[in-house]
Design a protein around this motif. Structure first.
Motif, short mmCIF file in Angstrom:
data_model
loop_
_atom_site.label_atom_id
_atom_site.label_comp_id
_atom_site.label_asym_id
_atom_site.label_seq_id
_atom_site.Cartn_x
_atom_site.Cartn_y
_atom_site.Cartn_z
N LEU A 1 0.83 -1.21 0.00
CA LEU A 1 0.00 0.00 0.00
C LEU A 1 0.86 1.26 0.00
N ASN A 2 0.56 2.17 -0.94
CA ASN A 2 1.09 3.53 -0.89
C ASN A 2 0.05 4.40 -0.20
N LEU A 3 0.48 5.16 0.82
CA LEU A 3 -0.43 6.01 1.58
C LEU A 3 -0.01 7.47 1.40
N GLU A 4 -0.95 8.28 0.92
CA GLU A 4 -0.70 9.71 0.71
C GLU A 4 -1.34 10.49 1.87
N LEU A 5 -0.51 11.20 2.62
CA LEU A 5 -1.01 12.08 3.68
C LEU A 5 -1.06 13.50 3.14
N LEU A 6 -2.16 14.21 3.43
CA LEU A 6 -2.34 15.58 2.96
C LEU A 6 -2.77 16.46 4.12
N GLN A 7 -2.20 17.67 4.18
CA GLN A 7 -2.62 18.66 5.17
C GLN A 7 -3.07 19.91 4.43
N PHE A 8 -4.27 20.42 4.79
CA PHE A 8 -4.86 21.57 4.12
C PHE A 8 -5.20 22.67 5.11
N GLU A 9 -5.31 23.87 4.56
CA GLU A 9 -5.94 25.00 5.24
C GLU A 9 -7.04 25.51 4.31
N SER A 10 -8.23 25.80 4.86
CA SER A 10 -9.33 26.27 4.02
C SER A 10 -10.34 27.03 4.87
#
Length: 272
Positions: free
Chosen positions: A165-174
């Protein structure tokens, strides 16, 4: 500035290999590049540590074996990329043309450093790379291409991997960001299930590390029933539900069909 801080070249009359230690995330990787094959491989910090523990004789034997293998394969052509299978022969049936499988799963997290520490430190994932930030301060690309607030900002993206498994972590501001993690019953909720060989041992480990385990292991239901077939949910520090699953003796549905769902412990379930 280059991220390479140690370079060594090994050469004989037939071939040459370059060993480069590179900064990688918060650690290092050893990049081994073959001029003859035109390819390279990355070795992680665990392998580097193992190499440092080798004595002079063992290290010399390792290098000698590697050079001998290079000599034996010098007349072999570089490996060719396997062609894509005929879509007509795909096991996954009709649908999206040219599909090959799932590349990655993405999770949006409140703090990417906390999430990285959890997945790499407790669950054994390996960190590969990070990129970002990304934003569009004036245009509408965030709406057009991603269906999110026009002034949303991607703080950082980080790719991890564990086995299959490839796991993509994302952090956003909105401006319109919802900061509550959806429950497993909410629309759009998702979770990752990690297969373990020993459920009791895995649950005890998580509890010892202070992870919130939800109740405890339960038997898999219905067509998934089997000897020691169990699952158990737990929460990350920010409330993301994850699952442990184990079915070392298989599942009930396997008695009625030769078809198989994918299983990380059965290589015969991998579709070509």
């Amino acid at each position: 500035m280059s991220d390479a801080f140690v370079k060594v070249e090994i050469r004989n009359e037939f071939a040459a290999a370059r060993l480069t230690v590179r900064a990688h995330g918060r650690g290092t990787r050893l990049e081994v590049t073959s001029d003859h094959l035109g390819s390279s491989a990355l070795l992680d910090a665990t392998v580097l540590e193992a190499l440092t523990r080798l004595g002079p004789e063992a290290l010399a034997a390792l290098v000698s074996a590697g050079m001998q293998a290079s000599d034996e394969t010098v007349d072999q052509p570089p490996p060719q990329r396997r062609p894509a299978p005929d879509p007509v022969e795909s096991r996954s049936g009709p649908g999206l043309p040219g599909r090959r499988g799932v590349d990655h799963i993405g999770l949006t997290v409140p703090d990417i450093e906390e999430a990285t520490a959890f997945f790499t430190g407790l669950l054994g994932f390996v960190e590969f790379y990070s990129h970002g930030p990304y934003a569009d301060d004036d245009g509408d690309s965030q709406v057009v291409y991603f269906d999110r607030h026009p002034r949303s900002r991607c703080v950082q993206i980080r790719m991890l991997r564990t086995h299959n498994l490839n796991l993509e972590l994302l952090q956003f501001e909105s401006p319109d960001q919802v900061t509550r993690v959806p429950k497993t019953s909410d629309w759009g909720s998702a979770h990752v299930a990690v297969y373990v060989d020993d459920m009791a041992r895995a649950v005890a480990f998580l509890r010892d590390e202070g992870v919130q385990v939800l109740g405890g292991p339960l038997p898999l239901p219905g067509p998934e029933v089997g000897e020691r077939a169990e699952f158990c949910f737990f929460l990350t520090p920010w409330g993301q539900p994850l699952e442990l699953i184990s079915y070392p003796e298989g599942k009930a549905y396997e008695r009625d069909t030769s078809d198989r769902l994918y299983s990380p412990v059965d290589p015969d379930t991998v579709w070509s």
